[in-house]
Design an enzyme around this catalytic site. Structure first.
Site, PDB file in Angstrom:
ATOM      1  N   TYR A   8      -1.883  -0.459  10.992  1.00  0.00           N
ATOM      2  CA  TYR A   8      -2.021  -1.125   9.688  1.00  0.00           C
ATOM      3  C   TYR A   8      -0.816  -0.822   8.805  1.00  0.00           C
ATOM      4  CZ  TYR A   8      -3.327  -1.582   4.755  1.00  0.00           C
ATOM      5  OH  TYR A   8      -3.316  -1.869   3.406  1.00  0.00           O
ATOM      6  N   LYS A  58       2.173  -3.267   7.299  1.00  0.00           N
ATOM      7  CA  LYS A  58       2.448  -3.448   5.869  1.00  0.00           C
ATOM      8  C   LYS A  58       3.896  -3.045   5.558  1.00  0.00           C
ATOM      9  CE  LYS A  58       0.041  -4.562   2.943  1.00  0.00           C
ATOM     10  NZ  LYS A  58      -0.368  -5.898   2.387  1.00  0.00           N
ATOM     11  N   THR A  78       0.819  -1.211   0.000  1.00  0.00           N
ATOM     12  CA  THR A  78       0.000   0.000   0.000  1.00  0.00           C
ATOM     13  C   THR A  78       0.856   1.265   0.000  1.00  0.00           C
ATOM     14  OG1 THR A  78      -1.545   1.253   1.376  1.00  0.00           O
ATOM     15  CG2 THR A  78      -0.092  -0.236   2.530  1.00  0.00           C
ATOM     16  N   ASP A  79       0.259   2.360  -0.455  1.00  0.00           N
ATOM     17  CA  ASP A  79       0.964   3.655  -0.394  1.00  0.00           C
ATOM     18  C   ASP A  79       1.060   4.175   1.048  1.00  0.00           C
ATOM     19  OD1 ASP A  79      -1.717   4.345  -0.008  1.00  0.00           O
ATOM     20  OD2 ASP A  79      -1.761   5.893  -1.568  1.00  0.00           O
TER      21      ASP A  79
HETATM   22  P1  NAD Z   1      -9.731  -7.193   2.032  1.00  0.00           P
HETATM   23  O1  NAD Z   1      -9.727  -6.932   3.504  1.00  0.00           O
HETATM   24  O2  NAD Z   1     -10.935  -6.924   1.228  1.00  0.00           O
HETATM   25  O3  NAD Z   1      -9.371  -8.738   1.782  1.00  0.00           O
HETATM   26  C1  NAD Z   1      -8.374  -9.408   2.506  1.00  0.00           C
HETATM   27  C2  NAD Z   1      -8.550 -10.906   2.273  1.00  0.00           C
HETATM   28  O4  NAD Z   1      -7.522 -11.587   3.013  1.00  0.00           O
HETATM   29  C3  NAD Z   1      -9.898 -11.436   2.776  1.00  0.00           C
HETATM   30  O5  NAD Z   1     -10.460 -12.297   1.810  1.00  0.00           O
HETATM   31  C4  NAD Z   1      -9.532 -12.202   4.033  1.00  0.00           C
HETATM   32  O6  NAD Z   1     -10.385 -13.307   4.300  1.00  0.00           O
HETATM   33  C5  NAD Z   1      -8.111 -12.660   3.724  1.00  0.00           C
HETATM   34  N1  NAD Z   1      -7.319 -12.903   4.941  1.00  0.00           N
HETATM   35  C6  NAD Z   1      -7.213 -12.068   6.009  1.00  0.00           C
HETATM   36  N2  NAD Z   1      -6.432 -12.647   6.958  1.00  0.00           N
HETATM   37  C7  NAD Z   1      -6.034 -13.841   6.444  1.00  0.00           C
HETATM   38  C8  NAD Z   1      -5.208 -14.888   6.945  1.00  0.00           C
HETATM   39  N3  NAD Z   1      -4.646 -14.819   8.150  1.00  0.00           N
HETATM   40  N4  NAD Z   1      -4.991 -15.970   6.152  1.00  0.00           N
HETATM   41  C9  NAD Z   1      -5.569 -16.051   4.935  1.00  0.00           C
HETATM   42  N5  NAD Z   1      -6.370 -15.111   4.422  1.00  0.00           N
HETATM   43  C10 NAD Z   1      -6.601 -14.017   5.170  1.00  0.00           C
HETATM   44  O7  NAD Z   1      -8.459  -6.451   1.486  1.00  0.00           O
HETATM   45  P2  NAD Z   1      -8.243  -5.685   0.096  1.00  0.00           P
HETATM   46  O8  NAD Z   1      -8.738  -4.312   0.225  1.00  0.00           O
HETATM   47  O9  NAD Z   1      -8.708  -6.547  -1.011  1.00  0.00           O
HETATM   48  O10 NAD Z   1      -6.647  -5.603   0.077  1.00  0.00           O
HETATM   49  C11 NAD Z   1      -5.878  -6.685  -0.438  1.00  0.00           C
HETATM   50  C12 NAD Z   1      -4.403  -6.346  -0.322  1.00  0.00           C
HETATM   51  O11 NAD Z   1      -4.120  -5.159  -1.035  1.00  0.00           O
HETATM   52  C13 NAD Z   1      -3.951  -6.093   1.114  1.00  0.00           C
HETATM   53  O12 NAD Z   1      -2.670  -6.661   1.267  1.00  0.00           O
HETATM   54  C14 NAD Z   1      -3.905  -4.584   1.234  1.00  0.00           C
HETATM   55  O13 NAD Z   1      -2.935  -4.189   2.176  1.00  0.00           O
HETATM   56  C15 NAD Z   1      -3.514  -4.189  -0.176  1.00  0.00           C
HETATM   57  N6  NAD Z   1      -3.988  -2.850  -0.628  1.00  0.00           N
HETATM   58  C16 NAD Z   1      -5.316  -2.527  -0.498  1.00  0.00           C
HETATM   59  C17 NAD Z   1      -5.751  -1.278  -0.986  1.00  0.00           C
HETATM   60  C18 NAD Z   1      -7.196  -0.849  -0.890  1.00  0.00           C
HETATM   61  O14 NAD Z   1      -7.505   0.306  -1.208  1.00  0.00           O
HETATM   62  N7  NAD Z   1      -8.125  -1.705  -0.485  1.00  0.00           N
HETATM   63  C19 NAD Z   1      -4.834  -0.413  -1.581  1.00  0.00           C
HETATM   64  C20 NAD Z   1      -3.499  -0.783  -1.680  1.00  0.00           C
HETATM   65  C21 NAD Z   1      -3.090  -2.030  -1.215  1.00  0.00           C
HETATM   66  O1  DAU Z   2      -4.174   4.045   0.500  1.00  0.00           O
HETATM   67  C1  DAU Z   2      -4.403   2.666   0.381  1.00  0.00           C
HETATM   68  C2  DAU Z   2      -5.238   2.189   1.543  1.00  0.00           C
HETATM   69  O2  DAU Z   2      -6.559   2.662   1.320  1.00  0.00           O
HETATM   70  C3  DAU Z   2      -5.236   0.675   1.705  1.00  0.00           C
HETATM   71  O3  DAU Z   2      -3.931   0.250   2.015  1.00  0.00           O
HETATM   72  C4  DAU Z   2      -6.210   0.242   2.806  1.00  0.00           C
HETATM   73  O4  DAU Z   2      -6.256  -1.179   2.866  1.00  0.00           O
HETATM   74  C5  DAU Z   2      -7.566   0.791   2.472  1.00  0.00           C
HETATM   75  O5  DAU Z   2      -8.479   0.459   3.502  1.00  0.00           O
HETATM   76  C6  DAU Z   2      -7.517   2.299   2.273  1.00  0.00           C
HETATM   77  O6  DAU Z   2      -7.242   2.969   3.533  1.00  0.00           O
HETATM   78  P1  DAU Z   2      -7.995   4.318   3.969  1.00  0.00           P
HETATM   79  O7  DAU Z   2      -7.892   4.429   5.442  1.00  0.00           O
HETATM   80  O8  DAU Z   2      -7.554   5.469   3.144  1.00  0.00           O
HETATM   81  O9  DAU Z   2      -9.487   3.922   3.504  1.00  0.00           O
HETATM   82  P2  DAU Z   2     -10.916   4.164   4.173  1.00  0.00           P
HETATM   83  O10 DAU Z   2     -11.932   3.798   3.150  1.00  0.00           O
HETATM   84  O11 DAU Z   2     -11.012   3.506   5.515  1.00  0.00           O
HETATM   85  O12 DAU Z   2     -10.955   5.736   4.401  1.00  0.00           O
HETATM   86  C7  DAU Z   2     -10.816   6.648   3.315  1.00  0.00           C
HETATM   87  C8  DAU Z   2     -10.878   8.044   3.873  1.00  0.00           C
HETATM   88  O13 DAU Z   2     -12.224   8.285   4.338  1.00  0.00           O
HETATM   89  C9  DAU Z   2      -9.982   8.275   5.078  1.00  0.00           C
HETATM   90  O14 DAU Z   2      -9.495   9.617   5.044  1.00  0.00           O
HETATM   91  C10 DAU Z   2     -10.906   8.105   6.273  1.00  0.00           C
HETATM   92  C11 DAU Z   2     -12.237   8.609   5.738  1.00  0.00           C
HETATM   93  N1  DAU Z   2     -13.433   7.961   6.319  1.00  0.00           N
HETATM   94  C12 DAU Z   2     -13.513   6.611   6.319  1.00  0.00           C
HETATM   95  C13 DAU Z   2     -14.616   5.975   6.851  1.00  0.00           C
HETATM   96  C14 DAU Z   2     -14.692   4.456   6.869  1.00  0.00           C
HETATM   97  C15 DAU Z   2     -14.481   8.746   6.815  1.00  0.00           C
HETATM   98  O15 DAU Z   2     -14.426   9.998   6.781  1.00  0.00           O
HETATM   99  N2  DAU Z   2     -15.566   8.122   7.338  1.00  0.00           N
HETATM  100  C16 DAU Z   2     -15.679   6.760   7.395  1.00  0.00           C
HETATM  101  O16 DAU Z   2     -16.704   6.244   7.916  1.00  0.00           O
END
Ligand code: NAD
Ligand code: DAU
Length: 347
Positions: A155, A159, A130-131
């Site tokens: 978190y 990472k 992640t960033d």
């Molecule tokens: P998510 O939370 O939707 O999915 C995570 C998955 O991992 C789930 O299916 C969960 O069951 C599985 N998991 C969790 N713990 C586990 C364990 N101990 N063993 C096996 N499986 C397990 O996450 P996401 O948003 O799809 O993110 C996926 C990856 O990408 C993560 O590594 C996250 O850090 C990275 N990432 C996410 C974002 C974002 O915006 N969502 C951005 C950049 C990077």
């Molecule tokens: O930047 C990449 C990351 O983006 C990933 O690594 C993470 O897995 C992913 O969850 C996401 O993190 P953020 O914390 O940026 O995402 P989130 O959707 O939780 O929040 C986005 C922004 O919105 C953040 O500034 C917090 C704000 N927020 C979030 C929630 C859930 C609110 O204002 N209200 C809310 O209820």
């Protein structure tokens, strides 16, 4: 080629699994997922009976199980996405993040090393990160691949730690690896405790939209299918031992994003303009809230020819359409445990 994708039942992982299963019929794709609250096999019903796909329910924190799995299936490549991924949850339970994100990653690295250490030729461990490892930007500037790590939440610290372990296994044991650090994703199948799907659900239900602090936090949003395409490219074409930043060149303050979302949803739901904006409610800020993330993705563009394919307006409209078409999915994932989480976090 046997490829292991971890976390393939989650949001991004399910798009990566679908892409690889359908694009590479000559690969066998194994999806290892513990099915935590964030994992959902319903995300993959369209590919579950493909002959080149196998789902394995299992936990990356269980070292013996992981070792045995690698010995059994001889994975040539790993695309590692399994993680605890929600910043808010990391604030209340940091240890869960240490276990899965740090220790789970090291178990995978150990299993991969044991299997191939005599000859790593043609093998690859791809760590999806992640960033947020870069910390927070001020009002200007962009994260590049050389920005120093400066994580602020449990978190992002977990990472960052996992990124360091992957790099260390490359240096110390000569393990072939690649890492990518991506900005905020959005799109279909996003679990509704993150900003965009939570707000879509609350707008449908006419519930308050809980904006943290003053809402002037900035994120760089990327459509999830563009991330899955980038992951495919980096896995196949990325240079060994390199990092690639992936982002949308698409910065929005939370408040402006929520206003756009409200506008689009009012139109799609046939509600009067301005109706959903009235649901915006300012709530207590997230502790240690990072002000701004923004990615410079010049490297992946120049080296691998990748760039986002949809504008934010298009991507958001597609996302809303998906949630409106999949209200049963939304109802199922927001029942039970979700209600308890919601009460704890927002009430
Ligand atoms: P998510 O939370 O939707 O999915 C995570 C998955 O991992 C789930 O299916 C969960 O069951 C599985 N998991 C969790 N713990 C586990 C364990 N101990 N063993 C096996 N499986 C397990 O996450 P996401 O948003 O799809 O993110 C996926 C990856 O990408 C993560 O590594 C996250 O850090 C990275 N990432 C996410 C974002 C974002 O915006 N969502 C951005 C950049 C990077
Ligand atoms: O930047 C990449 C990351 O983006 C990933 O690594 C993470 O897995 C992913 O969850 C996401 O993190 P953020 O914390 O940026 O995402 P989130 O959707 O939780 O929040 C986005 C922004 O919105 C953040 O500034 C917090 C704000 N927020 C979030 C929630 C859930 C609110 O204002 N209200 C809310 O209820």
């Amino acid at each position: 080629m046997n490829i292991l994708i971890t976390g393939g039942a989650g949001f991004i992982g399910s798009h990566v699994v679908r892409r690889l299963v359908t694009t590479y019929p000559n690969y066998h794709i194994y999806n290892l997922d513990a099915l935590t609250y964030a994992g959902n096999l319903e995300n993959l019903t369209d590919v579950e009976s493909a002959s080149n796909y196998t789902f394995i329910k299992g936990d990356i924190t269980e070292a013996d199980f992981i070792d045995a799995l690698f010995q059994e299936h001889q994975f040539d490549g790993v695309i590692h996405l399994a993680a605890e991924s929600h910043v808010d949850r990391s604030i209340t339970d940091p240890m869960a993040f240490v276990k899965t994100n740090v220790m789970g990653t090291v178990h995978l690295l150990n299993a991969f090393k044991s299997l191939w250490q005599d000859n790593f030729e043609g093998k690859r461990f791809y760590h999806v990160s992640t960033d947020e490892v870069y910390g927070s930007l001020g009002k200007t500037g962009l994260f590049t691949e050389t920005t120093p790590y400066d994580p602020n939440s449990p978190y992002s610290a977990s990472k960052a730690s996992s990124d360091h372990f992957v790099r260390a296994y490359g240096e110390t044991y000569g393990m072939p690896y690649v890492i990518s650090n991506c900005s905020n994703n959005y799109g279909p199948n996003h679990f509704p405790e993150k900003l965009i799907p939570l707000f879509i659900n609350n707008i449908i239900q006419k519930q308050p939209l809980p904006v943290y602090g003053d809402g002037n936090y900035t994120r760089d949003w990327l459509y999830v299918k563009d991330h899955a395409r980038a992951i495919d490219l980096v896995y196949h074409k990325g240079k060994n031992a390199e990092t690639y930043n992936i982002g949308g060149f698409n910065e929005w303050t939370n408040l402006n994003l929520v206003k756009l979302l409200c506008q689009q949803m009012d139109e799609k739901l046939g509600r009067p303009t301005g109706d959903s904006e009235k649901l915006i409610t300012y709530v207590k800020d997230r502790p240690g809230h990072d002000l701004r993330y923004a990615i410079d993705s010049t490297k992946i563009h120049k080296e691998l020819g990748w760039k986002p394919s949809v504008t934010f307006e298009e991507g958001l409209a597609k996302t809303i359409d998906w949630y409106l078409k999949n209200e049963e999915w939304l109802a199922r994932v927001t029942s039970g445990d979700y209600r308890e989480y919601y009460e704890r976090q927002y009430k």
